[in-house]
Design a protein around this motif. Structure first.
Motif, PDB file in Angstrom:
ATOM      1  N   GLU A 157     -91.236   7.933-100.454  1.00 19.72           N
ATOM      2  CA  GLU A 157     -90.441   8.246 -99.156  1.00 19.72           C
ATOM      3  C   GLU A 157     -89.918   7.324 -98.178  1.00 19.72           C
ATOM      4  O   GLU A 157     -89.385   7.611 -97.322  1.00 19.72           O
ATOM      5  N   VAL A 158     -89.785   5.792 -98.637  1.00 17.88           N
ATOM      6  CA  VAL A 158     -89.535   5.095 -97.741  1.00 17.88           C
ATOM      7  C   VAL A 158     -87.856   5.342 -97.721  1.00 17.88           C
ATOM      8  O   VAL A 158     -87.036   5.114 -98.761  1.00 17.88           O
ATOM      9  N   GLN A 159     -87.555   5.414 -96.503  1.00 18.76           N
ATOM     10  CA  GLN A 159     -86.007   5.283 -96.147  1.00 18.76           C
ATOM     11  C   GLN A 159     -85.426   4.412 -95.025  1.00 18.76           C
ATOM     12  O   GLN A 159     -84.501   3.711 -95.157  1.00 18.76           O
ATOM     13  N   TYR A 160     -86.473   4.248 -94.179  1.00 21.29           N
ATOM     14  CA  TYR A 160     -85.992   3.178 -93.080  1.00 21.29           C
ATOM     15  C   TYR A 160     -87.172   1.792 -93.218  1.00 21.29           C
ATOM     16  O   TYR A 160     -88.344   2.140 -93.677  1.00 21.29           O
ATOM     17  N   TRP A 161     -86.608   0.639 -92.641  1.00 21.15           N
ATOM     18  CA  TRP A 161     -87.720  -0.367 -92.640  1.00 21.15           C
ATOM     19  C   TRP A 161     -88.939  -0.291 -91.896  1.00 21.15           C
ATOM     20  O   TRP A 161     -89.890  -0.641 -91.947  1.00 21.15           O
ATOM     21  N   SER A 162     -88.796   0.753 -91.012  1.00 27.00           N
ATOM     22  CA  SER A 162     -89.938   0.828 -89.905  1.00 27.00           C
ATOM     23  C   SER A 162     -90.864   1.905 -90.606  1.00 27.00           C
ATOM     24  O   SER A 162     -92.083   1.995 -89.964  1.00 27.00           O
ATOM     25  N   ASP A 163     -90.685   2.580 -91.989  1.00 25.22           N
ATOM     26  CA  ASP A 163     -91.341   3.474 -92.401  1.00 25.22           C
ATOM     27  C   ASP A 163     -92.728   2.625 -92.866  1.00 25.22           C
ATOM     28  O   ASP A 163     -93.712   3.227 -93.265  1.00 25.22           O
ATOM     29  N   PHE A 164     -92.690   1.095 -93.332  1.00 25.18           N
ATOM     30  CA  PHE A 164     -93.813   0.516 -93.656  1.00 25.18           C
ATOM     31  C   PHE A 164     -94.084  -0.702 -92.778  1.00 25.18           C
ATOM     32  O   PHE A 164     -94.843  -1.529 -93.302  1.00 25.18           O
ATOM     33  N   SER A 165     -93.446  -0.620 -91.817  1.00 25.57           N
ATOM     34  CA  SER A 165     -94.081  -1.765 -90.674  1.00 25.57           C
ATOM     35  C   SER A 165     -95.231  -1.588 -89.963  1.00 25.57           C
ATOM     36  O   SER A 165     -95.459  -0.377 -89.434  1.00 25.57           O
ATOM     37  N   LYS A 166     -96.216  -2.353 -90.038  1.00 32.66           N
ATOM     38  CA  LYS A 166     -97.495  -2.430 -89.415  1.00 32.66           C
ATOM     39  C   LYS A 166     -97.525  -3.271 -88.289  1.00 32.66           C
ATOM     40  O   LYS A 166     -98.673  -3.584 -87.676  1.00 32.66           O
ATOM     41  N   VAL A 167     -96.379  -3.526 -87.494  1.00 35.08           N
ATOM     42  CA  VAL A 167     -96.244  -4.709 -86.637  1.00 35.08           C
ATOM     43  C   VAL A 167     -95.852  -3.946 -85.074  1.00 35.08           C
ATOM     44  O   VAL A 167     -95.001  -3.000 -85.183  1.00 35.08           O
ATOM     45  N   HIS A 168     -96.410  -4.257 -84.046  1.00 39.08           N
ATOM     46  CA  HIS A 168     -95.712  -4.019 -82.802  1.00 39.08           C
ATOM     47  C   HIS A 168     -94.752  -4.916 -82.365  1.00 39.08           C
ATOM     48  O   HIS A 168     -94.905  -6.254 -82.728  1.00 39.08           O
ATOM     49  N   TYR A 169     -93.752  -4.456 -81.718  1.00 38.27           N
ATOM     50  CA  TYR A 169     -92.424  -5.294 -81.397  1.00 38.27           C
ATOM     51  C   TYR A 169     -92.337  -5.315 -79.983  1.00 38.27           C
ATOM     52  O   TYR A 169     -92.531  -4.314 -79.337  1.00 38.27           O
ATOM     53  N   HIS A 170     -91.813  -6.103 -79.454  1.00 35.37           N
ATOM     54  CA  HIS A 170     -91.521  -6.381 -78.019  1.00 35.37           C
ATOM     55  C   HIS A 170     -90.218  -5.592 -77.542  1.00 35.37           C
ATOM     56  O   HIS A 170     -89.415  -5.354 -78.541  1.00 35.37           O
ATOM     57  N   PRO A 171     -90.061  -5.192 -76.592  1.00 35.54           N
ATOM     58  CA  PRO A 171     -88.974  -4.121 -76.145  1.00 35.54           C
ATOM     59  C   PRO A 171     -87.384  -4.970 -76.260  1.00 35.54           C
ATOM     60  O   PRO A 171     -86.721  -4.266 -76.502  1.00 35.54           O
ATOM     61  N   GLN A 172     -87.616  -6.177 -76.161  1.00 38.24           N
ATOM     62  CA  GLN A 172     -86.363  -7.186 -76.295  1.00 38.24           C
ATOM     63  C   GLN A 172     -86.171  -7.357 -77.780  1.00 38.24           C
ATOM     64  O   GLN A 172     -85.179  -7.691 -78.035  1.00 38.24           O
TER      65      GLN A 172
END
Length: 575
Positions: A157-172
């Motif tokens: 079911e992965v369509q986007y790179w965020s679908d398997f990302s386990k990381v928190h990102y900064h707003p910038q």
């Protein structure tokens, strides 16, 4: 401290980056966990090189990648462009007091999170980690079933790179190119990317984000730039590289131009084929002129490469192929954040740490001044035996750079290699000294030797996080051991539930092996864009390149070919 800022531009580049940051997040988690292997607790890496400490408005401490990620509008999937840590109070919407008519509001439903992302939310809300610290056996059994479901869900079911990302990102960190009046499938060449990025506020906004991360660095050692080079984001990258060259001329850029297997195929339509080949030439020439070192990454097929002996890969899945490239990029970046060790003598120079600029000087120095390098990887790397490696290490290295020549003799070749997590003859990790001696022996006995080779060695293997794809074959053990007989398993491939870490070897080399890659781009530009009656001159004009611009691009490519092999240049001129 020697910080690195990372830039990711484009669909496939963010797939590679998502896996890359998952490795870093896994290392951080394994370091803090009491129950995990001691080898992960003493990995000797300074994670502050890639990460920045921070604090939310609520006083919560954060630790996020020093990253600027760019994609088309809607490319983040269910992830907010503000990330998840820095939640701000939304301002109340004030309606117009002069309007008395009816108001119609149209909203779209946000994308639903998949099982993996839901599990991350559940863990954070219940304070449960993935190391197995559950309250009772029932919860543990439930978690095991859930992990299997998660792995299956990601595979399908992965369509986007965020679908398997386990990381928190900064707003910038997360930037979407909004307001483009073109379909994503038409955002497919250098010209349209260049025009779209430079025609609005995008350049200013991206520069503000880049400045935010760079100006808080004490002593930045460089910028790690990963760009999807197959379409419009190559033009975007070219514009960003010009900004960096103007505003930060003393900060070196190491550029990885990545491509998925499906983007390596020429389209069937003749005009599109011409446009694709011109794009390849223009994109490479413009980018290589604006960075210190460029590394093309992306084979037409990984499933048919020598890696297929131990890896079960589906070329049509970017989730699969990007994991391999991210593994190699993780390995290559390790010396940038390792503690230095005393160098050893002999033909192979050994030292743990090296800065990005020093690596560039190693590969581009000694009179060659070659700004393009070949990336090789051995995944998993073979174990050592009493006489050397379980398999000839140099033969297991697979070029991940396309269109490279094999078995070429280059007496001026320059190399930098990293090996980490290698096994000794048994199940124990090999010491740094054992690996060093085995590599020196391998090069001493090799038929073809480079002029200079530098080696970094570490005992910490590549950790395999839960959202890593199921790409390991049945000859790969739980810790990446390589077996002669298949592991008993009902599935055709094995993933993070069966394989927890693997040894890796990766190498960057400056070599005439890259000549076919360069010559193809030079010849295509000459025949399709410069020669009298060239079929692609109109296409290049529509991208904003005049005759003089195209000839300058051709000169850039010609100079690179000449520096590697003057005879090759003379031959191409006679054609």
């Amino acid at each position: 401290m020697r910080e690195i800022v990372t830039i990711q531009a484009g669909y496939y580049a963010n797939f590679v980056g998502s896996h890359f940051w998952n490795f870093q997040d896994e290392l951080l988690g394994l370091t803090d966990s009491i129950e995990n292997d001691q080898i992960f607790k003493s990995h000797g890496l300074n994670m502050d090189v890639l990460y920045r400490p921070g604090e939310t408005q609520q006083g919560i401490l954060t630790y996020t990648p020093r990253l600027v990620s760019m994609g088309l509008q809607g490319s983040l999937g269910s992830l907010s462009s503000r990330g998840t840590l820095y939640k701000e109070i939304q301002e109340a919407q004030v309606g117009s007091l002069t309007w008395t008519g009816s108001v119609t509001t149209q909203t779209s439903q946000p994308l639903q999170k998949n099982l993996f992302l839901q599990s991350l939310d559940w863990e954070e809300n219940t304070n449960v980690d993935r190391s197995g610290a559950y309250d009772n056996a029932q919860n543990e059994a439930h978690a095991e079933v859930q992990d299997k479901d998660i792995v299956e869900s990601l595979e399908n079911e992965v369509q986007y790179w965020s679908d398997f990302s386990k990381v928190h990102y900064h707003p910038q960190s997360l930037y979407e190119l909004c307001g483009l009046w073109t379909d994503s499938k038409d955002f497919n060449n250098y010209g349209i990317g260049r025009e779209s990025f430079s025609g609005g506020l995008h350049a200013e906004q991206v520069n503000d984000r880049l400045r935010f991360f760079l100006e808080e660095c004490d002593h930045p050692q460089g910028i790690q730039f990963i760009v999807d080079d197959s379409g419009g984001f190559s033009g975007v990258a070219g514009e960003v590289l010009e900004i960096i060259a103007d505003d930060y001329p003393n900060i070196p850029v190491l550029l990885y131009s990545v491509r998925s297997p499906d983007s390596c195929l020429d389209p069937s339509h003749r005009k599109l084929t011409i446009a694709r080949r011109l794009h390849n030439a223009v994109s490479f020439a413009k980018q290589s002129a604006l960075c210190k070192l460029i590394v093309p990454v992306g084979l037409p097929s990984l499933s048919t490469s020598k890696m297929s002996k131990y890896l079960y890969l589906e070329d049509r899945k970017p989730y699969h192929t990007s994991a391999v490239y991210a593994s190699a990029l993780h390995s290559i970046s390790l010396p940038f954040r390792m503690e230095p060790h005393a160098p050893s003598a002999q033909y192979v120079s050994t030292s743990g740490a090296v800065t990005m600029n020093d690596l560039i000087q190693i590969l581009a120095g000694q009179g060659r001044q070659n700004m393009v390098a070949v990336l090789d990887a051995s995944m998993p790397a073979p174990a050592l035996t009493s006489t050397g490696f379980q398999q000839p290490l140099l033969e297991t290295l697979q070029p991940l750079t396309p269109e490279t020549a094999e078995d070429v003799e280059d007496m001026q070749a320059l190399e930098s290699m990293i090996i980490h997590g290698a096994f000794a003859s048994g199940s124990e990790r090999a010491s740094v000294c054992e690996v060093t001696e085995a590599v020196q022996a391998a090069y001493t006995n090799a038929v073809r030797r480079p002029r200079f080779s530098r080696l970094s060695v570490a005992q910490c293997p590549l950790p395999i996080p839960l959202p890593y794809p199921s790409i390991f074959g049945k000859l790969v053990g739980e810790r990446g051991e390589l077996f002669n007989t298949q592991v008993s398993d009902s599935s055709s491939s094995r993933g993070s539930l069966e394989v927890h870490s693997i040894p890796m070897a990766a190498r960057l080399r400056s070599s005439i092996a890259i000549l076919p890659f360069l010559e193809n781009r030079l010849q295509n530009l000459w025949k399709l864009g410069i020669a009298r009656g060239a079929l692609g001159s109109e296409i290049l004009g529509s991208w904003g390149f005049g005759r003089d611009d195209v000839e300058d691009i051709g000169e850039t490519l010609s100079d690179m070919v000449t520096k590697l092999n003057p005879i090759s240049k003379a031959s191409s001129d006679s054609d």
